[in-house]
Design a protein around this motif. Sequence first.
Motif, short mmCIF file in Angstrom:
data_model
loop_
_atom_site.label_atom_id
_atom_site.label_comp_id
_atom_site.label_asym_id
_atom_site.label_seq_id
_atom_site.Cartn_x
_atom_site.Cartn_y
_atom_site.Cartn_z
N ASP A 195 0.82 -1.22 0.00
CA ASP A 195 0.00 0.00 0.00
C ASP A 195 0.85 1.27 0.00
O ASP A 195 0.35 2.36 -0.24
CB ASP A 195 -0.94 0.02 1.21
N TYR A 209 -4.38 -3.53 3.24
CA TYR A 209 -3.70 -3.95 2.02
C TYR A 209 -2.19 -3.68 2.07
O TYR A 209 -1.55 -3.50 1.05
CB TYR A 209 -4.35 -3.26 0.80
N GLN A 220 -7.89 -12.75 -0.40
CA GLN A 220 -7.28 -11.59 0.26
C GLN A 220 -5.93 -11.27 -0.40
O GLN A 220 -5.60 -10.11 -0.64
CB GLN A 220 -7.12 -11.90 1.76
N ARG A 223 -6.59 -9.56 -3.69
CA ARG A 223 -7.06 -8.17 -3.50
C ARG A 223 -5.89 -7.25 -3.16
O ARG A 223 -5.76 -6.16 -3.70
CB ARG A 223 -8.10 -8.11 -2.37
N THR A 224 -5.03 -7.70 -2.24
CA THR A 224 -3.90 -6.86 -1.80
C THR A 224 -2.98 -6.56 -2.97
O THR A 224 -2.56 -5.41 -3.18
CB THR A 224 -3.12 -7.58 -0.68
N ARG A 227 -4.45 -4.23 -5.64
CA ARG A 227 -4.54 -2.83 -5.21
C ARG A 227 -3.18 -2.18 -4.98
O ARG A 227 -3.11 -1.03 -4.55
CB ARG A 227 -5.28 -2.76 -3.87
#
Length: 333
Positions: A195, A209, A220, A223-224, A227
């Motif tokens: 992130d 994230y 998960q 998704r991390t 992003r």
Amino acid sequence: MTGATRTTKRVFSGIQPSGGLHLGNYIGAIRNWVEEQDRYENIFCVVDQHAITVDYDPAQLRSHTRQTVGLYLACGLDPERCTIFVQSHVPEHTELAWLLNCVTPMGWLERMTQFKEKSAGGGERVSTGLFTYPVLMAADILLYQADGVPVGEDQKQHVELARDIAARFNRLFGDTFTVPEPWIRPVGARVMGFDDPSRKMSKSADGQYHSVALLDEPDQIRRTIMRAVTDSERDIVFNPERPGLFNLLTVFQALSGQSKQEIETHFAGQGYGHLKRELADLVIAALEPIQARYRDITADPARIDQLLARSVARLRPIVDDTMARVRVAMGHR
Ligand code: TYM
């Protein structure tokens, strides 16, 4: 026996059970321990006394300590070739830390960048233990007369401090400790937060994230990674000045074993979305067998207890030998 008289080098390293282990711990440390476990005499510790230098919850510490032992095994450390143990089960770590505190100049600790970062603005929450933490780490390493300490980049300064403490002790009290070396791999020694690629991936960072934990579900993980912060450019090349992309490519390189050149060729003409999808597949595939083994290992809690008890017995002769020499050298016997 110190390092000078051994034929096989001895390795010591450890991880704090201060939260779920993440991809940085795996790529920067555990994976390298696993790959090289045939070459050395191996001692791997779960450093539960380091984990109490900041605010913590005792019940969580207890469960993370066991989880970390389970993950060491699940990642592939073989208990026949590695001694895996918990720091607080060997009380000499703290005894030796006290003795080393008395030979470590305060100025050496004041220079530690990790202390400066962790203590900034902390007021009374900054414990003396956080300040002397690197001395406990030196005690961990020196107690076992380790030659090599395989760690990520962030621990280099602490291992160098352990070297300096060993050399100073040997000078003051006679040759007692093996002077250890940090062993740091060129690829993946500093995995950054997904992130925020300006921050090292860490167990204590907030943010859903930020990291991929070794026990995260595939959804998960995807998704991390999807992003992950990158930039607004297009071409996929290793360039440290584009830290988000560089971090994704570094994780890809570490887990695929491919060269930079191969990876750049593979992704030529593709966009970031494509890279992220392939990286997520790669990470999920790398963690899947670890997660399956973890479930299997932890299904029988007695197995971990037995292993830990056996480790303490195995380490006893090394610990007794070092401490006997230290006590005589320092005038306590
Ligand atoms: P710890 O628990 O923070 O991290 C454990 C290991 O993982 C590496 N690491 C990383 N590598 C790459 N990228 C990252 N983002 C990343 N984050 C962590 C660390 O460098 C380390 O190798 N003080 C130590 C634990 C310790 C220790 C020791 C280590 C205590 N005594 C004796 C070696 C020898 C620590 O807090 O690591």
